[in-house]
Design a protein around this motif. Structure first.
Motif, PDB file in Angstrom:
ATOM      1  N   TYR A 190      39.169  52.608  40.595  1.00  0.00           N
ATOM      2  CA  TYR A 190      39.094  54.064  40.536  1.00  0.00           C
ATOM      3  C   TYR A 190      39.666  54.781  41.755  1.00  0.00           C
ATOM      4  CZ  TYR A 190      34.791  52.821  42.978  1.00  0.00           C
ATOM      5  OH  TYR A 190      33.897  52.279  43.842  1.00  0.00           O
ATOM      6  N   THR A 191      39.497  54.201  42.972  1.00  0.00           N
ATOM      7  CA  THR A 191      39.983  54.900  44.172  1.00  0.00           C
ATOM      8  C   THR A 191      41.495  55.096  44.095  1.00  0.00           C
ATOM      9  OG1 THR A 191      38.318  53.667  45.370  1.00  0.00           O
ATOM     10  CG2 THR A 191      39.864  54.919  46.685  1.00  0.00           C
ATOM     11  N   GLU A 192      42.194  53.987  43.846  1.00  0.00           N
ATOM     12  CA  GLU A 192      43.650  54.055  43.769  1.00  0.00           C
ATOM     13  C   GLU A 192      44.073  54.872  42.547  1.00  0.00           C
ATOM     14  OE1 GLU A 192      41.981  51.225  44.442  1.00  0.00           O
ATOM     15  OE2 GLU A 192      42.506  51.228  46.576  1.00  0.00           O
ATOM     16  N   GLY A 193      43.317  54.729  41.458  1.00  0.00           N
ATOM     17  CA  GLY A 193      43.628  55.474  40.236  1.00  0.00           C
ATOM     18  C   GLY A 193      43.624  56.969  40.485  1.00  0.00           C
ATOM     19  N   ALA A 194      42.584  57.440  41.180  1.00  0.00           N
ATOM     20  CA  ALA A 194      42.463  58.868  41.446  1.00  0.00           C
ATOM     21  C   ALA A 194      43.602  59.355  42.343  1.00  0.00           C
ATOM     22  CB  ALA A 194      41.113  59.156  42.101  1.00  0.00           C
ATOM     23  N   LEU A 195      43.875  58.591  43.404  1.00  0.00           N
ATOM     24  CA  LEU A 195      44.927  59.012  44.337  1.00  0.00           C
ATOM     25  C   LEU A 195      46.299  58.949  43.673  1.00  0.00           C
ATOM     26  CD1 LEU A 195      43.662  57.263  47.601  1.00  0.00           C
ATOM     27  CD2 LEU A 195      43.397  59.652  46.921  1.00  0.00           C
ATOM     28  N   PHE A 196      46.474  57.929  42.811  1.00  0.00           N
ATOM     29  CA  PHE A 196      47.746  57.779  42.118  1.00  0.00           C
ATOM     30  C   PHE A 196      48.003  58.995  41.223  1.00  0.00           C
ATOM     31  CE2 PHE A 196      50.697  56.172  38.950  1.00  0.00           C
ATOM     32  CZ  PHE A 196      51.563  55.389  39.701  1.00  0.00           C
ATOM     33  N   MET A 197      46.970  59.417  40.489  1.00  0.00           N
ATOM     34  CA  MET A 197      47.137  60.551  39.588  1.00  0.00           C
ATOM     35  C   MET A 197      47.402  61.843  40.355  1.00  0.00           C
ATOM     36  SD  MET A 197      47.328  59.422  36.686  1.00  0.00           S
ATOM     37  CE  MET A 197      47.400  60.955  35.759  1.00  0.00           C
ATOM     38  N   LYS A 198      46.830  61.947  41.545  1.00  0.00           N
ATOM     39  CA  LYS A 198      47.101  63.129  42.373  1.00  0.00           C
ATOM     40  C   LYS A 198      48.586  63.218  42.712  1.00  0.00           C
ATOM     41  CE  LYS A 198      43.321  64.994  44.864  1.00  0.00           C
ATOM     42  NZ  LYS A 198      42.561  65.094  46.107  1.00  0.00           N
ATOM     43  N   GLU A 199      49.165  62.047  43.024  1.00  0.00           N
ATOM     44  CA  GLU A 199      50.588  62.005  43.361  1.00  0.00           C
ATOM     45  C   GLU A 199      51.431  62.338  42.125  1.00  0.00           C
ATOM     46  OE1 GLU A 199      51.916  61.658  46.342  1.00  0.00           O
ATOM     47  OE2 GLU A 199      53.963  61.777  45.546  1.00  0.00           O
ATOM     48  N   VAL A 200      50.976  61.828  40.962  1.00  0.00           N
ATOM     49  CA  VAL A 200      51.690  62.100  39.710  1.00  0.00           C
ATOM     50  C   VAL A 200      51.757  63.609  39.466  1.00  0.00           C
ATOM     51  CG1 VAL A 200      51.501  61.886  37.189  1.00  0.00           C
ATOM     52  CG2 VAL A 200      51.211  59.873  38.632  1.00  0.00           C
ATOM     53  N   ARG A 201      50.611  64.297  39.651  1.00  0.00           N
ATOM     54  CA  ARG A 201      50.586  65.752  39.456  1.00  0.00           C
ATOM     55  C   ARG A 201      51.420  66.459  40.522  1.00  0.00           C
ATOM     56  NH1 ARG A 201      49.251  64.238  35.493  1.00  0.00           N
ATOM     57  NH2 ARG A 201      47.305  64.424  34.320  1.00  0.00           N
ATOM     58  N   ALA A 202      51.345  65.951  41.763  1.00  0.00           N
ATOM     59  CA  ALA A 202      52.078  66.580  42.865  1.00  0.00           C
ATOM     60  C   ALA A 202      53.577  66.557  42.591  1.00  0.00           C
ATOM     61  CB  ALA A 202      51.765  65.869  44.181  1.00  0.00           C
ATOM     62  N   GLN A 203      54.042  65.506  41.883  1.00  0.00           N
ATOM     63  CA  GLN A 203      55.474  65.434  41.586  1.00  0.00           C
ATOM     64  C   GLN A 203      55.800  66.096  40.254  1.00  0.00           C
ATOM     65  OE1 GLN A 203      57.693  61.987  42.439  1.00  0.00           O
ATOM     66  NE2 GLN A 203      56.460  61.369  44.198  1.00  0.00           N
ATOM     67  N   GLY A 204      54.848  66.819  39.712  1.00  0.00           N
ATOM     68  CA  GLY A 204      55.119  67.640  38.537  1.00  0.00           C
ATOM     69  C   GLY A 204      55.103  66.917  37.213  1.00  0.00           C
ATOM     70  N   LEU A 205      54.556  65.694  37.144  1.00  0.00           N
ATOM     71  CA  LEU A 205      54.454  64.999  35.852  1.00  0.00           C
ATOM     72  C   LEU A 205      53.113  65.358  35.208  1.00  0.00           C
ATOM     73  CD1 LEU A 205      55.708  61.455  36.946  1.00  0.00           C
ATOM     74  CD2 LEU A 205      57.044  63.317  35.948  1.00  0.00           C
TER      75      LEU A 205
ATOM     76  N   GLN B 268      47.329  54.316  50.362  1.00  0.00           N
ATOM     77  CA  GLN B 268      46.990  55.735  50.408  1.00  0.00           C
ATOM     78  C   GLN B 268      48.084  56.585  49.780  1.00  0.00           C
ATOM     79  OE1 GLN B 268      44.112  57.096  51.737  1.00  0.00           O
ATOM     80  NE2 GLN B 268      43.334  55.023  52.024  1.00  0.00           N
ATOM     81  N   SER B 269      49.309  56.129  49.920  1.00  0.00           N
ATOM     82  CA  SER B 269      50.432  56.925  49.437  1.00  0.00           C
ATOM     83  C   SER B 269      51.147  56.193  48.310  1.00  0.00           C
ATOM     84  CB  SER B 269      51.414  57.195  50.586  1.00  0.00           C
ATOM     85  OG  SER B 269      52.644  57.624  50.045  1.00  0.00           O
ATOM     86  N   PHE B 270      51.382  56.919  47.209  1.00  0.00           N
ATOM     87  CA  PHE B 270      52.046  56.298  46.064  1.00  0.00           C
ATOM     88  C   PHE B 270      53.332  57.039  45.718  1.00  0.00           C
ATOM     89  CE2 PHE B 270      47.457  55.605  45.652  1.00  0.00           C
ATOM     90  CZ  PHE B 270      47.432  54.219  45.674  1.00  0.00           C
ATOM     91  N   SER B 271      53.870  57.772  46.684  1.00  0.00           N
ATOM     92  CA  SER B 271      55.014  58.632  46.357  1.00  0.00           C
ATOM     93  C   SER B 271      56.225  57.804  45.925  1.00  0.00           C
ATOM     94  CB  SER B 271      55.356  59.540  47.534  1.00  0.00           C
ATOM     95  OG  SER B 271      55.634  58.766  48.662  1.00  0.00           O
ATOM     96  N   ALA B 272      56.449  56.635  46.528  1.00  0.00           N
ATOM     97  CA  ALA B 272      57.601  55.817  46.161  1.00  0.00           C
ATOM     98  C   ALA B 272      57.517  55.398  44.696  1.00  0.00           C
ATOM     99  CB  ALA B 272      57.681  54.578  47.053  1.00  0.00           C
ATOM    100  N   GLN B 273      56.326  54.925  44.307  1.00  0.00           N
ATOM    101  CA  GLN B 273      56.159  54.440  42.931  1.00  0.00           C
ATOM    102  C   GLN B 273      56.308  55.589  41.925  1.00  0.00           C
ATOM    103  OE1 GLN B 273      54.115  53.661  45.460  1.00  0.00           O
ATOM    104  NE2 GLN B 273      53.546  51.494  45.404  1.00  0.00           N
ATOM    105  N   VAL B 274      55.694  56.735  42.263  1.00  0.00           N
ATOM    106  CA  VAL B 274      55.740  57.855  41.323  1.00  0.00           C
ATOM    107  C   VAL B 274      57.161  58.414  41.234  1.00  0.00           C
ATOM    108  CG1 VAL B 274      54.828  60.145  40.796  1.00  0.00           C
ATOM    109  CG2 VAL B 274      53.307  58.395  41.680  1.00  0.00           C
ATOM    110  N   THR B 275      57.868  58.434  42.364  1.00  0.00           N
ATOM    111  CA  THR B 275      59.261  58.888  42.342  1.00  0.00           C
ATOM    112  C   THR B 275      60.083  57.996  41.425  1.00  0.00           C
ATOM    113  OG1 THR B 275      58.994  59.573  44.622  1.00  0.00           O
ATOM    114  CG2 THR B 275      61.250  59.466  43.797  1.00  0.00           C
ATOM    115  N   ALA B 276      59.870  56.686  41.527  1.00  0.00           N
ATOM    116  CA  ALA B 276      60.614  55.746  40.687  1.00  0.00           C
ATOM    117  C   ALA B 276      60.308  55.976  39.209  1.00  0.00           C
ATOM    118  CB  ALA B 276      60.262  54.306  41.074  1.00  0.00           C
TER     119      ALA B 276
END
Lengths: 301, 390
Positions: B238-253, B215-223
């Motif tokens: 697609y499920t993980e893809g969508a959530l992953f991209m949300k985290e990417v945007r949340a961290q400003g990428l 559910q959470s990809f913050s560690a990977q996106v931070t890295a």
């Protein structure tokens, strides 16, 4: 053995042979469940999981050790029996629905394990299993299963199982160690499921963890319950009707499974104890034979 | 009371006997009458979890058969489809395959899934009937034997093509590769991308592992966020893809994601929203009424007229599957599978509605083009149609 199958193919079309083979496999599995649920009264929602242990066990042993088919089959059965013992122990503390839920959980765990193991091919499934199962092998084993269970049910062991089903406390009072018997029933029932699984694997030549999910377990339970709990002829009849029905109902195309459901509902309404529930077939046959003998005797006298 | 019970038992019994008789009547027809028509079997699910693949495949097939018959049939005979449903169950898949063969089909189109294709393939191979899957993309399908084919876009073909496009058209040099380690498809696809990225001299600056169900990809996106890269290659679903991209945007990428058809579902933007805008997915076919030409455009129009919806990949590949078999039969001048499997094997640069198909020396399909789709305003638009040149 397959020579006889080739011979049969000249007379019966391969589609019927395929259906008959699957029927035989389900018969063996359902008879195993009959011992657990029908005779001993232990609700099991995980019977397909025991089938999967036997299926993967037999297939992997065949693929990696290249042993004769019957030995692989036996090994698969024994592995399933081991799993049965493993599940049998919680049945000491659990009864009825709670045991059902425990076995359901066990089945799901196994499915996920097979889905993630490297050696079982994971979610892609296990392919390339040689086709060894023949109609003859299956039906010889069906007859052996029926014979074994019939003997077992009328032995001291079998009567103890029935006693546990009827009243566990009373049975304990009579000196029956119910844990031992219940675990035994699970082990033997699972053994037959494992044999059925091994046959299934070597018939379809491909295994996928999804084939042994909750739905399959439930289907097997339906065979036993609709046939009549505790009756071997009932289990055979229930399995036969419910396995052939989806094939027979093919003419109704998309409505097929609806009709199948309807058939089950009708069966339950008119035969709430199962098709042959509470019917002692041997006694019935004897009575019919007896009355006929009497009938033929009357005009003479 | 007793009489009533007896009556109901009789009714139920009669119902069953009736069912047995009518059922067998259908199944009993044997190969004897197979001379006037050429029978092609449909193997797939019309009900159950895989119905979404089986139903369009069958629609595509039916259209192909109508076209063949309207043009005078095949070898002077009419073509008919023999169909049956296996409820997405493996064991019934085997039964249905056997039933189709008993009814005298010369070829079977299906199953859309790799698993049941493997089961059916073994049966078709030993019965000497051609089986052409219009959906199986996994490994170990055509290896079953020389009667087994498929006309799908394989990842091992698409990944290099997409990689080349990313480098040459979009100017990507450095990428981040994200793999779902408990997903076979993802692990396999990442392997393909690693090879093709190396081949094209592109650099993987960071490689991240996720798991299906996370559910959470913050560690990977931070890295990832400390690194310099041009885009993300995401090989999971697609499920993980969508959530992953949300985290990417949340961290400003502001990077976009590229992936395989594991991402190909409306749920991608339903879950991801704005975060997946601009993300790209490749697939074997996408109906494009504006951009399509010739045969493909004609197919899309007629399909839409007939069924009131745009054809999807399965419909197009189902149509092509029947046409491939028909052309092989016509070329061989025989509807004997042992003969037309040889002409089918020689299929090269064959023009279908889903693209051009060549069967390689290993009988695996080489299919062109690859459709690269982009998410735009909560829908797919075609970013590029990339020809495969091998």
């Amino acid at each position: 053995m397959s020579m006889l199958d080739d011979f049969l193919r000249q007379f019966i079309n391969p589609y019927y042979i395929q259906v008959l083979m699957l029927l035989g496999i389900y018969l063996i599995a359902a008879l195993g469940l009959h011992l657990i649920t029908g005779v001993t009264g232990q609700l099991s929602f995980g019977h397909a999981a025991f089938m999967s242990v036997g299926a993967y066990g037999a297939a992997l042993i065949n693929l990696h050790l290249d042993l004769p088919f019957l030995i692989c089959l036996l090994a698969g059965g024994l592995l399933a029996a081991l799993a049965g013992v493993f599940v049998g122990f919680p049945s000491m503390r659990l009864a009825g629905d709670y045991l059902g839920i425990a076995t359901l959980g066990f089945g799901e765990i196994l499915r996920v394990v097979f889905m993630n193991l490297e050696i079982t091919g994971g979610a892609r499934g296990l392919a390339g299993i040689p086709r060894e199962t023949s109609l003859l092998t299956i039906y010889v084993l069906v007859i052996l299963t029926i014979f074994a269970l019939h003997r077992l049910q009328n032995s001291r062991f079998g009567r103890a199982l029935v006693a546990i089903r009827e009243d566990e406390i009373a049975a304990e009072c009579m000196g029956i160690k119910s844990l031992w018997y219940k675990v035994g029933a699970f082990a033997i029932g699972s053994f037959f499921a494992g044999i059925a699984g091994g046959l299934y694997a070597h018939l379809l030549q491909y295994l996928n963890p999804g084939d042994f999910g909750f739905a399959r377990s439930f289907e097997l339970l339906c065979f036993v319950v609709l046939g009549g709990l505790g009756s071997i002829p009932g289990t055979v009849l229930g399995t036969t009707i419910l396995t052939l029905a989806p094939e027979v109902l093919r003419f109704s195309s998309e409505y097929r499974m609806m009709m199948y459901g309807l058939l089950m509902v009708i069966m339950m309404i008119f035969r709430p104890r199962g098709l042959l529930g509470g019917v002692d077939l041997m006694r019935l046959v004897k009575r019919v034979l007896g009355s006929r003998r009497r009938g033929t005797a009357t005009p003479a006298g | 009371m007793y009489r009533k019970k007896k009556l109901t038992a009789l009714v139920v019994g009669l119902l069953f006997v009736f069912a047995v008789i009518t059922g067998c009547g259908g199944g009993g027809q044997d190969t004897a009458g197979g001379d006037e028509v050429i029978k092609i079997g449909f193997l797939g699910a019309k009900t159950g979890t895989h119905a979404a693949y089986g139903v369009p495949t069958l629609k595509g097939m039916q259209m192909a058969v109508e076209d063949i018959n309207a043009a005078g049939g095949l070898l002077g005979k009419q073509v008919v489809i023999i169909e049956d449903d296996h409820r997405s169950q493996s064991s019934e898949g085997a039964t249905v395959t056997q039933k189709l063969i008993t009814k005298g089909v010369v070829a079977i189109v299906g199953d859309p899934t790799t698993g049941i294709t493997k089961i059916a393939g073994e049966i078709a191979q030993s019965a000497g009937v051609v089986l052409l899957s219009a959906g199986a993309v996994g490994e170990g399908v055509v290896e079953i034997g020389d009667y087994i084919y498929r006309n799908t876009l394989l990842d091992k073909l698409a990944a290099p093509v997409v990689t080349k496009y990313l480098k040459e058209e979009l100017g990507w040099e450095k990428v981040a590769l994200v793999t779902s380690t408990n997903n076979d498809y993802s692990v396999g696809l990442s392997k393909l991308f690693r090879n093709s990225l190396a081949e094209h001299g592109m650099e993987i600056v960071t490689e991240q592992s996720i798991q299906d169900g996370d559910q959470s990809f913050s560690a990977q996106v931070t890295a990832m966020s400390g690194k310099q890269f041009d885009g993300i290659i995401f090989t999971g679903y697609y499920t993980e893809g969508a959530l992953f991209m949300k985290e990417v945007r949340a961290q400003g990428l502001d990077h976009v994601m590229v992936g395989g058809d594991g991402l190909l579902a409306p749920a991608l933007w339903e879950l991801g929203g704005d975060a997946v805008e601009g993300s790209m997915v490749y697939t074997g076919f996408e109906a494009d009424p504006e951009g399509a030409t010739g045969k493909t455009l004609d197919f899309i129009k007629r399909y839409q007229e007939k069924y009131g919806e745009l054809p999807d990949m399965f419909a197009a590949q189902g149509y092509d599957a029947v046409m491939l078999i028909a052309d092989a039969i016509a070329a061989a001048g025989s509807d004997d599978p042992a003969e037309f499997k040889e002409t089918l094997k020689q299929t090269a640069d064959w023009q279908g509605v889903s693209g051009t198909i060549t069967f390689g020396p290993d009988r695996e399909p080489i299919k062109s083009p690859v459709y690269l789709l982009e998410v735009k305003d909560g829908g797919w638009t075609i970013k590029a149609v990339i020809p495969v040149d091998l």
